[in-house]
Design an enzyme around this catalytic site. Structure first.
Site, PDB file in Angstrom:
ATOM      1  N   ASP A   9      12.801  50.349  40.585  1.00 27.79           N
ATOM      2  CA  ASP A   9      12.062  51.152  39.594  1.00 27.79           C
ATOM      3  C   ASP A   9      11.132  50.361  38.662  1.00 27.79           C
ATOM      4  O   ASP A   9      11.129  50.603  37.447  1.00 27.79           O
ATOM      5  CB  ASP A   9      13.052  51.983  38.748  1.00 27.79           C
ATOM      6  CG  ASP A   9      13.871  52.973  39.576  1.00 27.79           C
ATOM      7  OD1 ASP A   9      13.667  53.055  40.798  1.00 27.79           O
ATOM      8  OD2 ASP A   9      14.730  53.660  38.987  1.00 27.79           O
ATOM      9  N   LYS A 106      13.711  58.457  44.825  1.00 33.28           N
ATOM     10  CA  LYS A 106      14.992  59.053  44.454  1.00 33.28           C
ATOM     11  C   LYS A 106      14.807  59.900  43.209  1.00 33.28           C
ATOM     12  O   LYS A 106      13.866  59.690  42.446  1.00 33.28           O
ATOM     13  CB  LYS A 106      16.039  57.966  44.224  1.00 33.28           C
ATOM     14  CG  LYS A 106      15.659  56.997  43.122  1.00 33.28           C
ATOM     15  CD  LYS A 106      16.673  55.888  42.975  1.00 33.28           C
ATOM     16  CE  LYS A 106      16.298  54.949  41.851  1.00 33.28           C
ATOM     17  NZ  LYS A 106      16.219  55.576  40.526  1.00 33.28           N
ATOM     18  N   CYS A 151      19.875  52.188  36.620  1.00 33.86           N
ATOM     19  CA  CYS A 151      19.629  52.231  38.065  1.00 33.86           C
ATOM     20  C   CYS A 151      20.055  50.954  38.785  1.00 33.86           C
ATOM     21  O   CYS A 151      20.566  51.017  39.910  1.00 33.86           O
ATOM     22  CB  CYS A 151      18.182  52.606  38.335  1.00 33.86           C
ATOM     23  SG  CYS A 151      17.877  54.339  37.888  1.00 33.86           S
TER      24      CYS A 151
HETATM   25  C1  VGL Z   1      16.387  55.082  35.097  1.00 35.10           C
HETATM   26  C2  VGL Z   1      17.013  56.489  33.411  1.00 35.10           C
HETATM   27  C3  VGL Z   1      16.436  57.551  34.056  1.00 35.10           C
HETATM   28  C4  VGL Z   1      16.388  53.684  35.646  1.00 35.10           C
HETATM   29  C5  VGL Z   1      15.818  56.134  35.775  1.00 35.10           C
HETATM   30  O1  VGL Z   1      15.519  53.368  36.498  1.00 35.10           O
HETATM   31  O2  VGL Z   1      17.248  52.875  35.221  1.00 35.10           O
HETATM   32  N1  VGL Z   1      16.998  55.257  33.925  1.00 35.10           N
HETATM   33  N2  VGL Z   1      15.835  57.361  35.233  1.00 35.10           N
END
Ligand code: VGL
Ligand code: ZN
Length: 197
Positions: A9, A106, A151
């Site tokens: 991410d 995702k 994540c």
């Molecule tokens: C994430 C919160 C919401 C992450 C993704 O990538 O850690 N955290 N969505």
């Protein structure tokens, strides 16, 4: 062993100026790019929510970002709107190398969040990544990216449960760190057999 780098991410919304900015999120881009050539495979994950996603505080009357709610699958942190499919915020950081083998999206199901790259937050619905890694003969994983305590944490713990040999390069991760979540995540990762390097 066949060793893959999984980059979690590294998207604009998790970098400074983004909707769910992680302090120093952009500092890890150059080190990640430099690491990529050392692996047999490189996989990028991309948080990829439809507008109005159930993990957004705005989808729950009277709830503010970073409050908790109860979902059918368990407790869920409510987030600011972030990583909306096709938006600038959902795009990878502009300097991140994207010459990866696989980009795994995702969090695209409206009613369920997905922190882990392997299972959605019900801990049951698979993303398909396990099958991809198995069919490529990949048995060892190094994880880097954002955010350490969400994540990266859930992906690493699921990966050990699935039998992979897992290292998290913590210097090449950055955390949201709300209410001690970073310390809790590090403890949980160590307890499940993840190597924190
Ligand atoms: C994430 C919160 C919401 C992450 C993704 O990538 O850690 N955290 N969505
Ligand atoms: Zn998200």
């Amino acid at each position: 062993m066949t060793h893959a780098l999984i980059v979690i991410d590294v998207q604009n919304d998790f970098c400074p100026g983004g909707a769910l900015a992680v302090t120093g999120g952009d500092e890890i881009v150059a080190p990640i790019n430099a690491m990529m050539d050392e692996f047999d495979a490189v996989i990028l994950t991309q948080d990829w929510h439809p507008a109005g996603h159930s993990s957004f505080a705005n989808s729950h009357l009277g709830k503010a970002p970073f409050e908790m709610t109860e979902m059918p699958y368990g407790p869920q942190v409510l987030w600011p709107d972030h990583c909306i499919q096709g938006s600038h915020g959902a795009a990878f950081h502009p300097d991140l190398r994207t010459d990866a083998d696989l980009i795994l999206r995702k969090g695209f199901r409206p009613a369920i969040d997905s922190y882990s790259a392997f299972f959605e937050n019900d801990h049951k619905t698979p993303t398909g990544l396990k099958g991809y890694l198995d069919t490529r003969g990949i048995d060892r994983l190094t994880l880097v990216g954002l955010a350490t305590d969400f994540c990266v944490h859930y992906s690493a713990v699921d990966a050990t449960k699935l039998g992979f040999d897992v290292t998290v390069q913590t210097k090449v991760c950055r955390a949201i760190d709300m209410d001690g979540s970073l310390q809790a995540a590090e403890n949980a990762m160590r307890a499940s057999g993840v190597v924190l390097a």
